[in-house]
Enzyme design. Structure first.
Site, short mmCIF file in Angstrom:
data_model
loop_
_atom_site.label_atom_id
_atom_site.label_comp_id
_atom_site.label_asym_id
_atom_site.label_seq_id
_atom_site.Cartn_x
_atom_site.Cartn_y
_atom_site.Cartn_z
N GLY A 12 -0.25 -5.20 -1.30
CA GLY A 12 -1.11 -5.09 -1.42
C GLY A 12 -2.05 -5.11 0.26
O GLY A 12 -3.29 -5.31 0.15
N ASN A 14 -2.55 -1.64 1.30
CA ASN A 14 -3.53 -0.76 1.43
C ASN A 14 -5.03 -1.23 -0.03
O ASN A 14 -5.73 -1.19 0.55
CB ASN A 14 -3.65 0.75 0.01
N LYS A 65 1.89 0.24 -24.71
CA LYS A 65 1.79 0.27 -23.46
C LYS A 65 0.17 0.62 -23.53
O LYS A 65 -0.86 0.38 -23.29
CB LYS A 65 2.35 1.17 -23.32
N MET A 90 3.07 0.16 -9.72
CA MET A 90 3.88 1.03 -9.78
C MET A 90 3.89 0.88 -11.66
O MET A 90 5.14 0.62 -12.32
CB MET A 90 5.11 -0.40 -9.67
N ARG A 91 3.14 1.66 -12.02
CA ARG A 91 3.57 2.02 -13.77
C ARG A 91 2.39 3.56 -13.84
O ARG A 91 1.81 4.25 -13.04
CB ARG A 91 2.09 1.03 -14.58
N ASN A 107 -4.72 7.90 -6.45
CA ASN A 107 -3.62 7.16 -5.97
C ASN A 107 -3.61 7.31 -4.46
O ASN A 107 -3.97 8.60 -3.80
CB ASN A 107 -2.63 7.10 -6.70
N HIS A 109 -0.32 7.90 -2.18
CA HIS A 109 0.81 8.02 -1.88
C HIS A 109 2.26 7.90 -1.18
O HIS A 109 1.27 8.70 -0.04
CB HIS A 109 1.71 9.32 -3.05
#
Ligand code: GRF
Length: 195
Positions: A12, A14, A65, A90-91, A107, A109
């Site tokens: 966590g 970020n 899901k 992580m999904r 997001n 990356h």
């Protein structure tokens, strides 16, 4: 006041950069919620330090899901969340989440996308011997780190740098880039709607 949630599965750092920037008024919005799929993740402790509530969901307790994401979206809507910032979540986002927050799901990356999507982006960059990597903020779509790019910071990789060196440098770049970009996105939207 615009409200955002952070989706995270890990330490966590970020998420903390975003919560800190919101607390300081750098992001003109409130960090309303942290959503995690890992109830023991470090992000929970960090959220507590900033007084941000945490909602933990265990995906395996849902049949599908879609059912898992419906539960998440229900919580987000209950709390009037406008924007979603993924920070080490992580999904892969499914249809339910994507439909609930079109153009408002973002997001970060740790590479210069489209290079090195997916897991272990920093390790991949070091293994390939690239001289420049970096961090990318992008909109989320149904792929893995494939959505439209919003902002990037290049980070040099020098001769003799270890994975630890490069990781620290990229993380530092992320912690600057993500709050700055989140602030810009929210400001631009507020201008558009005349707030
Ligand atoms: C970050 O490098 C982010 O780019 C990636 O996952 C990592 C999460 O780290 N998506 P942290 O949990 O924010 O420290």
């Amino acid at each position: 006041m615009t409200r955002f949630a952070i989706l995270a599965s890990g330490s966590g750092s970020n998420a903390e950069a975003l919560m800190k920037a919101a607390e300081a008024g750098i992001i003109p919005a409130e960090a309303a919620l942290v959503v995690t799929d890992k109830p023991n993740a470090g992000v929970c402790e960090r959220a507590a330090r900033y007084g941000v509530p945490v909602a933990a969901f265990q995906p395996k307790t849902y049949e599908t899901k879609a059912a898992f994401e419906e539960a998440v979206v229900h919580e987000l809507k209950q709390r009037d969340v406008d924007w979603l910032f993924l920070a080490g979540y992580m999904r892969i986002a499914g249809e339910v989440l994507l439909t609930a927050y079109p153009g408002r799901m973002v997001n970060i990356h740790p590479s210069l996308l489209p290079a090195f999507p997916g897991k272990d982006a920093i390790g991949q960059a070091v293994a390939h011997g690239v001289k420049v990597s970096g961090a990318t903020v992008h909109f989320v779509d149904a792929g893995i780190d494939t959505g439209p790019i919003i902002a990037q910071t290049p980070v040099p990789i020098d001769e003799g740098d270890t994975l630890t060196d490069v990781t620290a440098r990229i993380q530092q770049a992320e912690h600057e880039l993500y709050p700055k970009t989140a602030a810009q996105l929210i400001q631009e939207e507020r201008k558009r709607v005349g707030v």
